[in-house]
Design a protein around this motif. Structure first.
Motif, short mmCIF file in Angstrom:
data_model
loop_
_atom_site.label_atom_id
_atom_site.label_comp_id
_atom_site.label_asym_id
_atom_site.label_seq_id
_atom_site.Cartn_x
_atom_site.Cartn_y
_atom_site.Cartn_z
N GLN A 144 0.85 -1.17 0.19
CA GLN A 144 0.07 -0.04 0.04
C GLN A 144 0.84 1.40 -0.06
N TRP A 145 0.66 2.16 -0.74
CA TRP A 145 1.40 3.46 -1.09
C TRP A 145 1.48 4.41 0.32
N GLN A 146 0.81 4.39 1.17
CA GLN A 146 0.99 5.21 2.30
C GLN A 146 2.20 4.42 3.20
N THR A 147 2.44 3.30 3.25
CA THR A 147 3.48 2.68 4.01
C THR A 147 4.91 3.13 3.32
N PHE A 150 5.69 6.92 3.61
CA PHE A 150 5.81 7.40 4.94
C PHE A 150 7.56 6.81 5.22
N TYR A 389 -6.76 4.14 7.22
CA TYR A 389 -6.21 3.47 5.69
C TYR A 389 -6.42 4.64 4.91
N ASP A 390 -5.40 4.80 3.91
CA ASP A 390 -5.86 5.76 2.74
C ASP A 390 -5.82 4.88 1.39
N ARG A 395 -0.05 9.33 -5.85
CA ARG A 395 0.52 10.56 -4.91
C ARG A 395 1.52 11.08 -5.52
N ARG A 514 -3.70 14.27 9.53
CA ARG A 514 -3.97 12.91 9.03
C ARG A 514 -2.85 12.11 9.44
N ARG A 515 -1.67 12.51 9.93
CA ARG A 515 -0.50 11.42 10.07
C ARG A 515 -0.67 10.87 11.42
N THR A 518 -2.89 7.97 10.02
CA THR A 518 -2.35 6.73 9.17
C THR A 518 -1.21 6.13 9.73
#
Length: 560
Positions: A144-147, A150, A389-390, A395, A514-515, A518
């Protein structure tokens, strides 16, 4: 008969071998995809305005000055950055190290998931289904992109998932060794490691502070176990050592950093500014006797009222749940934080005492309104979908690198990093990347990942509610559901970890940043999958009981 048994056993062995081959092939593909997605992107890390607080101590030490506090940031993550730069003298090593720790977090996820199976005696969900469920969770986390994004930030969020993964693994091991296997040495070793990791987690990301204390709560049971005197002594010594290693350096380093003393009280004041304004108005109208002169309170009230209105005009879309912009009140050069400091003539101790006094006063005089604020903040995380979750599939990174250049171009920052050649190289590369149209896209071959993330986000609150209801049923039923007592407790505990994180932020700050949500993605995903497993075990057992109940009367009627 013997030949038939041997044949069945041989078939099961072949089936197990095929499944193991399939499982390890899928696992290899997941990690290969995770590695490819991470390293196809530029390796230069991303900065933001908060980055300087983490980067400055390392750069000062690397250019001959003393390692110290900057902007109230704990020393642990700046120490990590310093070690990486000292060893490799290249900012890209920060991203590589954090990508490596992210991959390790995915591996630890699978180890934790496999170990958790010990909490369900005679599981109805077979090992194949259980392993597949864990593999799906690891794939969501790793792909997943957010991982991935980050891990590119020069922020503690880049390593939080790894530390959280170790924390949950050690927790599972402690619970298994203490409550199920009664292994004394292993219990103490895991308890000490868990204590160290929990303190470490709260150090790198203070928003995990309450959750870290919550994680340590099962260790209290160790002190109630009779006959374990040496184990209690060894754990106590290990806990004191862990606290000393992590907290004493922070105590001494923070003494010369004023923001370490002012940040929390100021945050409490500005994020509850409307309630404090109303309480000030009430105290002035009723002429309440307070430890502050009336004329001072009048000036502060008028200033606070004016600045709240200004913040609404300055940034109309900031902090919808609060109704005003708390960051404006805290950071604007002419806003209430500056005016209050001037009112107290720069006396930091008196100023912080005033902030704490009125924060405590609204809890005393307006508890329902404060609780309503906390409830609104908690709702942001849970409803209408879980924002840990996002589910976006792309992005823009070009804009992130542009922001990096702006964030580190302040004259004070530039004066420091210009003295360290690798930092100059990093800024040159960042400026070049800022001119490119970079974007992270979820690969078209992996469309299931964003779909899975979306489904997890919209089903989180439902799975939480169902799991809690079933846990209550299991707790109130001593016989029929005894098999599920331990997994029910583990599921409730896992969901409570996220609740503790959110409660701390909701009480002090705002979950609209948001962080804060997330960064909980790992713990949210693990808790939700444990809850799903528990629900499936409950449903399958209930179905079996109903089927047996339907068969038994027929069997009884057939008897002579």
């Amino acid at each position: 008969m013997i030949a038939q048994l041997a044949s069945n056993q041989s078939f099961r062995l072949r089936e197990d071998s095929l499944w193991r081959l399939f499982y390890w092939t899928l696992l290899a593909l997941v990690f290969a995809g995770a590695i490819w997605q991470r390293f196809k992107l530029p390796l230069d890390p991303i900065a933001d305005p908060d980055t300087w607080g983490y980067l400055s101590p390392a750069l000062r030490k690397l250019t001959g000055a003393e390692f110290g506090h900057t902007n109230g940031r704990n020393f642990v993550y700046p120490g990590f950055v310093f070690l990486v730069l000292r060893l490799f003298a290249d900012f890209r090593a920060i991203t590589i190290a954090q990508h490596f720790l992210g991959l390790l977090a995915g591996a630890v996820f699978l180890l934790t998931w496999k170990r958790a199976r010990i909490f369900v005696p005679n599981p109805r969900i077979g090992r194949v289904a259980h392993d597949l469920l864990g593999l799906v969770g690891a794939a969501i986390f790793l792909l997943q992109w957010q991982t991935i994004v980050f891990e590119k930030d020069i922020r503690p969020e880049g390593i939080c998932a790894f530390v959280v993964s170790i924390t949950f693994y050690l927790l599972i091991q402690f619970l298994a060794c203490f409550f199920l296997q009664h292994r004394r040495t292993a219990t103490v070793a895991y308890a000490i490691a868990l204590a160290f990791t929990a303190i470490f987690l709260a150090s790198i990301k203070p928003s995990f502070g309450l959750a870290s204390l919550f994680v340590l709560s099962p260790i209290i049971a160790l002190f109630w176990r009779s006959g374990w005197w040496w184990q209690k002594v060894w754990f106590s010594l290990g806990f004191v050592f862990s606290a000393a290693v992590l907290l004493l350096p922070e105590h001494f380093l923070s003494r010369n950093d004023e923001m370490s003393r002012t940040f929390l009280p100021t945050t409490l004041f500005v994020f509850h500014a409307e309630l404090i304004r109303d309480q000030l108005a009430s105290d002035l109208a009723k002429n309440v006797s307070l430890p502050y002169p009336r004329d001072r309170l009048e000036r502060l009230y008028l200033a606070l009222r004016t600045e709240i209105e200004k913040s609404r005009t300055a940034r109309q879309y900031a902090y919808h749940s609060l109704g005003f912009d708390a960051d404006f009140l805290m950071y604007d050069p002419n806003s209430i934080a500056v005016q209050a400091r001037r009112e107290f003539r720069g006396d930091v101790a008196a100023l912080c005492a005033f902030y704490r006094f009125y924060y405590g006063r609204i809890w005393e005089k307006r508890p329902l309104q404060v609780l309503a604020k906390v409830a609104r903040q908690m709702q942001i995380f849970y409803l209408p979908y879980c924002r840990a979750y996002d589910p976006r599939i792309s992005r823009k990174l070009g804009g992130e690198y542009q922001y990096s250049v702006v964030s580190l171009s302040d004259p004070i920052c530039r004066k420091v990093w210009m003295g360290y050649p690798p930092a100059v190289d990093f800024m040159n590369r960042t400026e070049e990347l800022a001119r490119r149209e970079l974007r992270f896209r979820q690969p078209l071959l992996l469309p299931l990942i964003p779909i899975a993330v979306l489904l997890m986000s919209i089903s989180y609150s439902t799975s939480l509610a169902v799991a809690l209801v079933l846990a209550v049923i299991v707790a109130l039923t001593s016989g029929r559901w005894r098999r599920l007592h331990l997994i029910a407790a583990l599921v409730v505990f896992s969901f409570s970890f996220n609740a503790a994180c959110c409660l701390e932020v909701a009480t002090i700050h705002s979950l609209e940043i948001r962080r804060y949500m997330t960064v909980q993605m790992y713990s949210t995903l693990l808790a939700q999958l444990l809850g799903l497993w528990f629900i499936l075990e409950f449903v399958v057992q209930m179905w079996e009981c109903r089927r047996q109940g339907a068969v038994q009367p027929t069997g009884a009627g057939d008897k002579p």
